[in-house]
Design an enzyme around this catalytic site. Structure first.
Site, PDB file in Angstrom:
ATOM      1  N   ARG A 142       5.607   5.105  26.291  1.00 52.31           N
ATOM      2  CA  ARG A 142       5.233   5.651  24.978  1.00 52.31           C
ATOM      3  C   ARG A 142       6.333   5.500  23.927  1.00 52.31           C
ATOM      4  NH1 ARG A 142       3.694  11.391  26.774  1.00 52.31           N
ATOM      5  NH2 ARG A 142       3.649  11.848  24.548  1.00 52.31           N
TER       6      ARG A 142
ATOM      7  N   THR B  81       8.669  11.014  41.703  1.00 51.54           N
ATOM      8  CA  THR B  81       9.997  11.641  41.633  1.00 51.54           C
ATOM      9  C   THR B  81      10.618  11.849  43.013  1.00 51.54           C
ATOM     10  OG1 THR B  81       8.848  13.774  41.463  1.00 51.54           O
ATOM     11  CG2 THR B  81       9.644  12.808  39.413  1.00 51.54           C
TER      12      THR B  81
ATOM     13  N   ASN C 255       7.398  24.108  35.934  1.00 53.06           N
ATOM     14  CA  ASN C 255       8.554  23.443  36.511  1.00 53.06           C
ATOM     15  C   ASN C 255       9.181  22.553  35.443  1.00 53.06           C
ATOM     16  OD1 ASN C 255      10.339  22.069  38.249  1.00 53.06           O
ATOM     17  ND2 ASN C 255       8.772  20.529  38.731  1.00 53.06           N
TER      18      ASN C 255
END
Ligand code: UD1
Ligand code: CA
Length: 456
Positions: A14, A79, A169
């Site tokens: 983006r 991740t 989170n």
């Protein structure tokens, strides 16, 4: 031993850019540079950056940082998969081994927030969480009835019930290194995104009866990530506002804190005034009572007590002593050393030169590679011809000299003490002290001369 793993393998689609996302600047420094500077304050034994998209450019951009290790994640499977790539580089010395995971695109998390997260671990693991009015998109913190953290569920995997949880989170967490390695070997990709989620280690910790604690950032902006140019611009303004606030609290006057940009370090004495639209870069020191007029750019410079810089001046790698007057429209280039009470006026450019105490160059001059003493007057249009196209030479102007307007000093050349140079002189030989030197075709008037008239 503390290991820090910084995740920086993502594409950053983006951003619509060829530059890897973590190299995009915030306050003049790559985002990854901010993360590193904050990480280093925790005195880690190791810092490992997980790179993937644009790995070569990121590594190249940070090749000067010898304390860094790089782990390659290619392709990117989430991740958890990213941290797995760093596992072979994690070090343990048996002394409270812990690994802290940071994101390269969350540039502003402050060292004190991270230290509190590490302290909150209390031997177990800790996650940095936050309550948001709109938690859409984030992983949610699932707690049991006793309020203990049980697991993290990603937005895309969450039930409607879990979507109502507003504790999210931030992505930043700390875990005991040996456990982390074990948990990472046990996570899978059976989820909505088909990725290996780092967040799944929280559930595994709970299964293994390792306590999971939550800690929170001091300020909300610390955990804001950058995924687009819009977010980059917003975070830039937020950080600039924060820096402006810090300076105001230290007693600096900012004409408008919303029109102030600091891309480096600004050290200010008492009663410093900064007008609107100024940009400070590198390391800048402003002593007591310095005033900076509107729209000035100051980079890697020191300005002495009571010095005033007027509007639209550009100062780079220069030193200015006390009570000097610079500008408007002055340009001090690298190696300019301006003495106390000296004046540098409009359209005067000074490079690799000293201008002594009380000397004045008030209008339209180029002074390069010159040693100018005290109480010298440099007339308008004076130029030091320091460059013959191949080599550069110095000009020396001794104390009290007066340089008439439109003088060219063809270096190497010396003007003696209290010498006067007549206007329009092209000085090619040294001018003796205390005398008038000039090179000028003497003025004459032709009697009886008439202007030509147009032939009919
Ligand atoms: C992640 C968290 C989510 C949290 C959110 C906060 C997981 C599974 N989810 O989600 O709980 O609320 O961050 O912003 O961890 N990266 C890699 N390699 C990969 C994938 C990501 O290095 O394979 C890096 C990215 O470059 C980025 C960071 O990890 O710096 C986070 O990745 P991103 O895709 O933004 O995670 P989210 O899905 O937003
Ligand atoms: Ca993200």
């Amino acid at each position: 031993m503390l290991n820090i793993v910084i995740l920086a393998a993502g594409l950053g689609k983006r951003m619509q850019s060829d530059l890897p996302k973590v190299l995009h600047p915030l306050a003049g420094k790559p985002m990854l540079g901010h993360v590193l500077d904050n990480a280093k304050q925790l005195n880690p034994g190791r810092i490992i950056v997980v790179v993937g998209h644009g790995a070569e450019r990121v590594q190249q951009g940070f090749s000067g940082h010898e304390e860094l290790e790089f782990a390659l994640q290619r392709p990117q499977h989430g991740t958890g998969h990213a941290v797995q790539q760093a596992v072979p580089l994690l070090q343990e010395d048996g002394n409270d081994d812990v690994t802290l995971v940071l994101y390269g695109d969350v540039p502003l998390v402050q060292a004190d927030t991270l230290q509190r997260l590490l302290d909150a671990r209390a031997g177990g693991m800790a996650v940095l969480t936050e309550k948001l009015d709109d938690p859409t998109g984030y992983g949610r913190i699932v707690r049991n009835e006793q309020g203990e953290v049980q697991r993290i569920v990603e937005h895309k995997d969450a039930t409607a019930q879990e979507h109502t949880i507003n504790e999210v989170n931030t992505g930043i967490l700390a875990a005991p290194t040996a456990h982390l390695k074990d948990w990472l070997s046990r996570i899978d990709n059976n989820n909505a995104q088909g990725e290996f989620y780092l967040t799944d280690i929280v559930g595994l910790a709970v299964q293994d009866s390792i306590p999971v604690h939550a800690s929170h950032p001091t300020s909300g902006w610390e955990t804001l990530g950058v995924n687009s140019r819009v977010q980059q611009a917003q975070l830039e303004r937020q950080w600039q506002a924060e820096q402006a606030r810090r300076l105001l609290e230290q007693g600096v006057t900012l004409a408008d804190p919303a029109r102030f940009d600091l891309r480096g370090e600004l050290i200010c004495g008492r009663d410093v005034f900064i007008d609107v639209g100024c940009v400070f870069e590198g390391r800048v020191e402003l002593a007591d009572g310095v005033r900076i007029g509107p729209h000035c750019v100051v980079r890697d410079a020191t300005l002495g007590q009571g010095t005033h810089v007027e509007a639209f001046s550009h100062i780079q790698e220069a030193q200015v002593a006390d009570s000097a007057r610079i500008g408007p429209f002055a340009r001090l280039r690298p190696g300019a050393q301006i003495g106390a009470e000296a004046h540098v006026g409009n359209f005067v450019e000074i490079k690799k030169s000293t201008l002594g105490k009380g000397s004045k160059a008030n209008h339209l001059a180029y002074i390069g590679d010159a040693d100018i003493g005290s109480q010298v007057n440099i007339g308008a249009g004076t130029i030091t011809c320091n460059y013959d196209g191949v080599n550069k030479y110095r000009t020396v102007i001794e104390d009290g000299a007066f340089i008439g307007s439109d003088t060219q000093l063809v270096a190497p050349v010396r003007v003696g003490k209290n010498a006067t140079i007549g206007a329009g002189t092209t000085l090619t030989k040294d001018a003796p002290a205390g005398k008038l030197t000039l090179s000028r075709p003497f003025q004459s008037t032709l009697e009886g001369w008439k202007r030509p008239v147009k032939k009919t």
